[in-house]
Structures are given as C-alpha cells and as structure tokens.
Design a protein around this motif. Structure first.
Motif, PDB file in Angstrom:
ATOM      1  N   PRO A  13       0.794  -1.175   0.094  1.00 32.22           N
ATOM      2  CA  PRO A  13       0.007   0.113   0.020  1.00 32.22           C
ATOM      3  C   PRO A  13       0.795   1.289  -0.130  1.00 32.22           C
ATOM      4  CG  PRO A  13       0.195  -1.030   2.057  1.00 32.22           C
ATOM      5  CD  PRO A  13       1.155  -1.798   1.433  1.00 32.22           C
ATOM      6  N   PHE A  14       1.411   1.510  -1.024  1.00 36.35           N
ATOM      7  CA  PHE A  14       2.242   2.809  -1.346  1.00 36.35           C
ATOM      8  C   PHE A  14       1.593   3.891  -1.379  1.00 36.35           C
ATOM      9  CE2 PHE A  14       5.474   4.675  -4.529  1.00 36.35           C
ATOM     10  CZ  PHE A  14       6.137   5.348  -3.467  1.00 36.35           C
ATOM     11  N   GLY A  15       0.687   4.108  -2.330  1.00 35.63           N
ATOM     12  CA  GLY A  15      -0.121   5.241  -2.492  1.00 35.63           C
ATOM     13  C   GLY A  15       0.295   6.602  -2.813  1.00 35.63           C
ATOM     14  N   ALA A  16       1.626   6.710  -3.197  1.00 34.17           N
ATOM     15  CA  ALA A  16       2.280   7.914  -3.239  1.00 34.17           C
ATOM     16  C   ALA A  16       1.759   8.321  -4.661  1.00 34.17           C
ATOM     17  CB  ALA A  16       3.687   8.092  -3.169  1.00 34.17           C
ATOM     18  N   LYS A  17       1.439   9.715  -4.952  1.00 34.52           N
ATOM     19  CA  LYS A  17       1.197  10.422  -6.268  1.00 34.52           C
ATOM     20  C   LYS A  17       2.589  10.997  -6.910  1.00 34.52           C
ATOM     21  CE  LYS A  17      -3.421  11.862  -4.633  1.00 34.52           C
ATOM     22  NZ  LYS A  17      -4.539  12.993  -4.433  1.00 34.52           N
ATOM     23  N   ASN A  18       2.449  11.113  -8.264  1.00 35.85           N
ATOM     24  CA  ASN A  18       3.408  11.607  -9.013  1.00 35.85           C
ATOM     25  C   ASN A  18       4.762  10.987  -8.903  1.00 35.85           C
ATOM     26  OD1 ASN A  18       1.596  13.871 -10.436  1.00 35.85           O
ATOM     27  ND2 ASN A  18       1.594  14.578  -8.310  1.00 35.85           N
ATOM     28  N   VAL A  19       4.761   9.750  -8.806  1.00 37.66           N
ATOM     29  CA  VAL A  19       6.285   8.989  -8.588  1.00 37.66           C
ATOM     30  C   VAL A  19       6.638   8.703  -9.832  1.00 37.66           C
ATOM     31  CG1 VAL A  19       7.112   6.905  -7.816  1.00 37.66           C
ATOM     32  CG2 VAL A  19       5.193   7.835  -6.524  1.00 37.66           C
TER      33      VAL A  19
END
Length: 199
Positions: A13-19
């Motif tokens: 469950p990473f969920g980070a945006k604009n990776v």
C-alpha cells in the motif's frame, strides 16, 4: 514473457502520487542493459528509511503495488518496469499512469490497472492486513471482504498479457503466414531473392 491471467497476494500500500521513474529506479542504475539485479535499486531513495514500506517483512514477495495518481511520470526509461519486475511486482494499481510507463510495463508483462481513487483508498486499507486478487480475464480486482472492482484494459494488451506475447512472440505467432508469403514471393519474384556470389 510469462502469461498473466490471475495475480493474487499481498499488495504494497504505497499510495504516493506523481512518482517519477527516477524514484522508481535512480539514474545511476541505468548503466546496465540487463534486467536482473535492478530490483535492489528500486525505490532506493525511499528505502534508505529503515521503516520504509517496501522492506517490511509482511510485504516480502508481494506481487502487487498500489500507487497514487500519475505513477511512472518523468523520463521514458524502460528500466523502471525492469526494476519493478525484478523485485517481483506483476501488477500496479493506480488511478492513472504515465503513458510511456504504462506502455513499458505492458511490454514487460506488468499489468497496469486503473481504478478510481475511492477504490484505491479501499484497496490501500485492505492491503494493510489481507491479500488482493486480480483477475485479468474478467477484469476485476477483488478482496476477501466481497469488494469487487471492474477495470478497463485495451483488448490487444489484454490478449498479449493473457497469452504471454511480447513483440517477438507476436511476430513468431505469425511465422506460418510469413513463411507462406516468402515462398510465394520467391516463386513470383525470384529476382528479389538474395544470391550467393562466388569468389
């Protein structure tokens, strides 16, 4: 390329945006042309934190990554898909992907699943404790709690993933038609055939 039909297991469950792809695999790892070993460099800057999510024991060998909007933006490096594959990721679920990353993932047998943010939020919650199941044939993501989310996928990409066909595999699947064409061309246009010059 291995065929993909069903993927089940823990989801990170990473969920980070604009990776961007530099976060997925930093530039100093791009000196290699081999796909193996890149998993060690995947998310290197984030993994410097001892409590990072990628190295937690409960997610060891997890085949699914849950990310935020615009995953894989930035440069076009195919090494990003190679690194994910080398760390065992078979599918990434996110609200949206960079077009280039999505194409590179597909060409390397990684399924990119787009779902609305509210469904991503629910999967992030489930992934903390339980596995997630992706059924490519039926285009669904399900959980042990009766969640069932439908996703869209290009029919050509779906066919290739289900059959395990990369670009070479697609060409080889047409080998009989290519052989027939070459035989007919040789019979009707012999002047186009290569000749052996004797010295």
């Amino acid at each position: 390329m291995d065929a993909v039909s069903s993927i089940e297991g823990r989801a990170i469950p990473f969920g980070a945006k604009n990776v961007d792809t530099d976060v997925i695999i930093p530039a100093h790892w791009l000196k290699t042309v081999s796909r193996t070993g890149l998993g060690k460099g995947a998310f290197e800057s984030l993994r410097k934190d001892p409590d990072n999510i990628f190295d937690r024991p409960e997610y060891a060998g997890a085949p699914i990554l849950i990310a935020g909007d615009n995953f894989g933006c930035g440069s076009s490096r195919e090494h990003a898909a190679w690194a994910l594959g080398d760390m065992g990721i078979q599918a990434v679920i996110a609200p949206s992907f960079s077009d280039i990353f999505s194409g590179n993932a597909f060409k390397n047998g990684i399924l990119a699943v787009e779902l609305p943010q509210e469904q991503i939020d629910r999967l992030m919650e489930v992934a903390e404790t339980d596995p997630v199941h992706i059924d490519l044939e039926n285009q669904t993501v399900t959980t042990p709690f009766q969640d069932r989310f439908h996703f869209e996928i290009d029919p050509f990409r779906k066919h290739c993933l289900l059959e395990g066909l990369d670009e070479i595999g697609l060409t080889l699947s047409s080998a009989p038609a290519i052989d027939t064409y070459e035989q007919q061309r040789a019979a009707h246009m012999p002047w186009l055939e290569p000749t052996m010059e004797r010295t």
